[in-house]
Design a protein around this motif. Structure first.
Motif, PDB file in Angstrom:
ATOM      1  N   PRO A  30       0.832  -1.204   0.000  1.00 54.81           N
ATOM      2  CA  PRO A  30       0.000   0.000   0.000  1.00 54.81           C
ATOM      3  C   PRO A  30       0.868   1.257   0.000  1.00 54.81           C
ATOM      4  O   PRO A  30       2.018   1.230   0.443  1.00 54.81           O
ATOM      5  CB  PRO A  30      -0.792  -0.102   1.304  1.00 54.81           C
ATOM      6  CG  PRO A  30      -0.706  -1.519   1.719  1.00 54.81           C
ATOM      7  CD  PRO A  30       0.585  -2.036   1.175  1.00 54.81           C
ATOM      8  N   ASN A  31       0.326   2.343  -0.481  1.00 50.21           N
ATOM      9  CA  ASN A  31       1.071   3.599  -0.581  1.00 50.21           C
ATOM     10  C   ASN A  31       1.403   4.225   0.767  1.00 50.21           C
ATOM     11  O   ASN A  31       2.280   5.077   0.837  1.00 50.21           O
ATOM     12  CB  ASN A  31       0.295   4.613  -1.431  1.00 50.21           C
ATOM     13  CG  ASN A  31       0.219   4.178  -2.869  1.00 50.21           C
ATOM     14  OD1 ASN A  31       1.107   3.513  -3.376  1.00 50.21           O
ATOM     15  ND2 ASN A  31      -0.859   4.544  -3.531  1.00 50.21           N
ATOM     16  N   ASP A  32       0.716   3.814   1.837  1.00 46.18           N
ATOM     17  CA  ASP A  32       0.946   4.455   3.127  1.00 46.18           C
ATOM     18  C   ASP A  32       2.090   3.835   3.936  1.00 46.18           C
ATOM     19  O   ASP A  32       2.323   4.204   5.072  1.00 46.18           O
ATOM     20  CB  ASP A  32      -0.337   4.490   3.960  1.00 46.18           C
ATOM     21  CG  ASP A  32      -0.876   3.112   4.303  1.00 46.18           C
ATOM     22  OD1 ASP A  32      -0.426   2.110   3.700  1.00 46.18           O
ATOM     23  OD2 ASP A  32      -1.772   3.030   5.167  1.00 46.18           O
ATOM     24  N   ILE A  33       2.847   2.923   3.347  1.00 45.80           N
ATOM     25  CA  ILE A  33       3.976   2.315   4.052  1.00 45.80           C
ATOM     26  C   ILE A  33       5.209   3.198   3.934  1.00 45.80           C
ATOM     27  O   ILE A  33       5.516   3.709   2.864  1.00 45.80           O
ATOM     28  CB  ILE A  33       4.268   0.904   3.509  1.00 45.80           C
ATOM     29  CG1 ILE A  33       3.161  -0.036   3.965  1.00 45.80           C
ATOM     30  CG2 ILE A  33       5.625   0.391   3.972  1.00 45.80           C
ATOM     31  CD1 ILE A  33       3.305  -1.439   3.497  1.00 45.80           C
ATOM     32  N   ASP A  34       5.919   3.362   5.053  1.00 43.47           N
ATOM     33  CA  ASP A  34       7.176   4.100   5.068  1.00 43.47           C
ATOM     34  C   ASP A  34       8.292   3.108   4.743  1.00 43.47           C
ATOM     35  O   ASP A  34       8.600   2.241   5.559  1.00 43.47           O
ATOM     36  CB  ASP A  34       7.393   4.722   6.449  1.00 43.47           C
ATOM     37  CG  ASP A  34       8.666   5.545   6.537  1.00 43.47           C
ATOM     38  OD1 ASP A  34       9.489   5.518   5.598  1.00 43.47           O
ATOM     39  OD2 ASP A  34       8.842   6.217   7.573  1.00 43.47           O
ATOM     40  N   PRO A  35       8.916   3.195   3.558  1.00 43.02           N
ATOM     41  CA  PRO A  35       9.936   2.207   3.178  1.00 43.02           C
ATOM     42  C   PRO A  35      11.160   2.199   4.092  1.00 43.02           C
ATOM     43  O   PRO A  35      11.882   1.213   4.151  1.00 43.02           O
ATOM     44  CB  PRO A  35      10.324   2.596   1.749  1.00 43.02           C
ATOM     45  CG  PRO A  35       9.777   3.953   1.522  1.00 43.02           C
ATOM     46  CD  PRO A  35       8.697   4.197   2.525  1.00 43.02           C
ATOM     47  N   GLU A  36      11.372   3.271   4.833  1.00 42.11           N
ATOM     48  CA  GLU A  36      12.503   3.337   5.767  1.00 42.11           C
ATOM     49  C   GLU A  36      12.184   2.636   7.087  1.00 42.11           C
ATOM     50  O   GLU A  36      13.063   2.468   7.925  1.00 42.11           O
ATOM     51  CB  GLU A  36      12.894   4.793   6.039  1.00 42.11           C
ATOM     52  CG  GLU A  36      13.314   5.553   4.795  1.00 42.11           C
ATOM     53  CD  GLU A  36      14.513   4.927   4.087  1.00 42.11           C
ATOM     54  OE1 GLU A  36      15.465   4.513   4.789  1.00 42.11           O
ATOM     55  OE2 GLU A  36      14.485   4.831   2.843  1.00 42.11           O
ATOM     56  N   GLN A  37      10.939   2.245   7.287  1.00 41.39           N
ATOM     57  CA  GLN A  37      10.504   1.630   8.536  1.00 41.39           C
ATOM     58  C   GLN A  37       9.997   0.207   8.321  1.00 41.39           C
ATOM     59  O   GLN A  37       8.981  -0.197   8.886  1.00 41.39           O
ATOM     60  CB  GLN A  37       9.401   2.486   9.180  1.00 41.39           C
ATOM     61  CG  GLN A  37       9.860   3.858   9.612  1.00 41.39           C
ATOM     62  CD  GLN A  37      10.840   3.772  10.771  1.00 41.39           C
ATOM     63  OE1 GLN A  37      10.658   3.012  11.704  1.00 41.39           O
ATOM     64  NE2 GLN A  37      11.904   4.550  10.696  1.00 41.39           N
ATOM     65  N   VAL A  38      10.700  -0.560   7.496  1.00 34.53           N
ATOM     66  CA  VAL A  38      10.362  -1.964   7.262  1.00 34.53           C
ATOM     67  C   VAL A  38      11.426  -2.807   7.947  1.00 34.53           C
ATOM     68  O   VAL A  38      12.619  -2.629   7.709  1.00 34.53           O
ATOM     69  CB  VAL A  38      10.308  -2.286   5.742  1.00 34.53           C
ATOM     70  CG1 VAL A  38      10.059  -3.767   5.518  1.00 34.53           C
ATOM     71  CG2 VAL A  38       9.225  -1.448   5.069  1.00 34.53           C
ATOM     72  N   ASN A  39      10.992  -3.701   8.846  1.00 35.02           N
ATOM     73  CA  ASN A  39      11.913  -4.550   9.609  1.00 35.02           C
ATOM     74  C   ASN A  39      11.464  -6.000   9.516  1.00 35.02           C
ATOM     75  O   ASN A  39      10.264  -6.272   9.470  1.00 35.02           O
ATOM     76  CB  ASN A  39      11.942  -4.124  11.080  1.00 35.02           C
ATOM     77  CG  ASN A  39      12.403  -2.691  11.241  1.00 35.02           C
ATOM     78  OD1 ASN A  39      13.508  -2.359  10.859  1.00 35.02           O
ATOM     79  ND2 ASN A  39      11.543  -1.843  11.772  1.00 35.02           N
ATOM     80  N   ALA A  40      12.432  -6.916   9.521  1.00 35.52           N
ATOM     81  CA  ALA A  40      12.109  -8.339   9.435  1.00 35.52           C
ATOM     82  C   ALA A  40      12.813  -9.106  10.542  1.00 35.52           C
ATOM     83  O   ALA A  40      13.949  -8.795  10.906  1.00 35.52           O
ATOM     84  CB  ALA A  40      12.524  -8.884   8.078  1.00 35.52           C
ATOM     85  N   THR A  41      12.113 -10.115  11.073  1.00 38.44           N
ATOM     86  CA  THR A  41      12.694 -11.038  12.042  1.00 38.44           C
ATOM     87  C   THR A  41      12.365 -12.457  11.599  1.00 38.44           C
ATOM     88  O   THR A  41      11.390 -12.674  10.853  1.00 38.44           O
ATOM     89  CB  THR A  41      12.143 -10.808  13.463  1.00 38.44           C
ATOM     90  OG1 THR A  41      10.717 -10.960  13.447  1.00 38.44           O
ATOM     91  CG2 THR A  41      12.505  -9.429  13.983  1.00 38.44           C
TER      92      THR A  41
END
Length: 139
Positions: A102-113
């Motif tokens: 979605p367009n409302d995601i901040d690409p700098e705030q994506v984290n994975a575990t």
């Protein structure tokens, strides 16, 4: 490749769109007030087996099966030749899934575990723009 919108299918909204087929690892997507969370079951994999990338709103999750290391040891080769699979249901296959975010995601705030065979990706939403009041002056 056919692209389905996950939110269109489930909720009638625009949002995540995915490509893949039934043999791909299954995912769950949850929305909270501040973020989206995508979870994918990947039994038998480790975090080093998974490649995760984000480019222009497309999240790609993939894994490539590593080739078995060959040995020069003649005795080990002889043992392998003596083995005969009776049942082989477990497979370590390659996969690649892509998701239109979605367009409302901040690409700098994506984290994975990755824990216990489950990949969890947290994607923070951008703050909603506030309404700016504009003063009107008399002319």
């Amino acid at each position: 490749m056919n692209t389905l919108s996950l939110f269109d299918t489930l909720f009638g909204n625009d949002g995540f769109a995915l490509t893949g087929c039934n043999t791909m690892p299954q995912v769950d997507v949850m929305e909270t007030k501040d973020s989206y969370v995508l979870e994918m079951d990947l039994p038998g994999k480790t975090e080093s087996d998974i490649d995760l990338s984000l480019k222009e709103g497309i999240l790609t999750i993939s894994s490539v099966r590593k080739a078995d290391e060959k040995t020069d040891d003649k005795e080990a080769e002889s043992e392998e030749e003596q083995k005969k699979w009776l049942i082989k249901e477990r497979r370590n296959s390659d996969f690649r899934r892509t998701f239109q975010l979605p367009n409302d995601i901040d690409p700098e705030q994506v984290n994975a575990t990755f824990k216990n065979g489950v990949l969890s990706i947290s994607m923070k939403k951008r703050p909603e723009p506030s309404v700016k009041k504009i003063a009107i002056t008399a002319a």
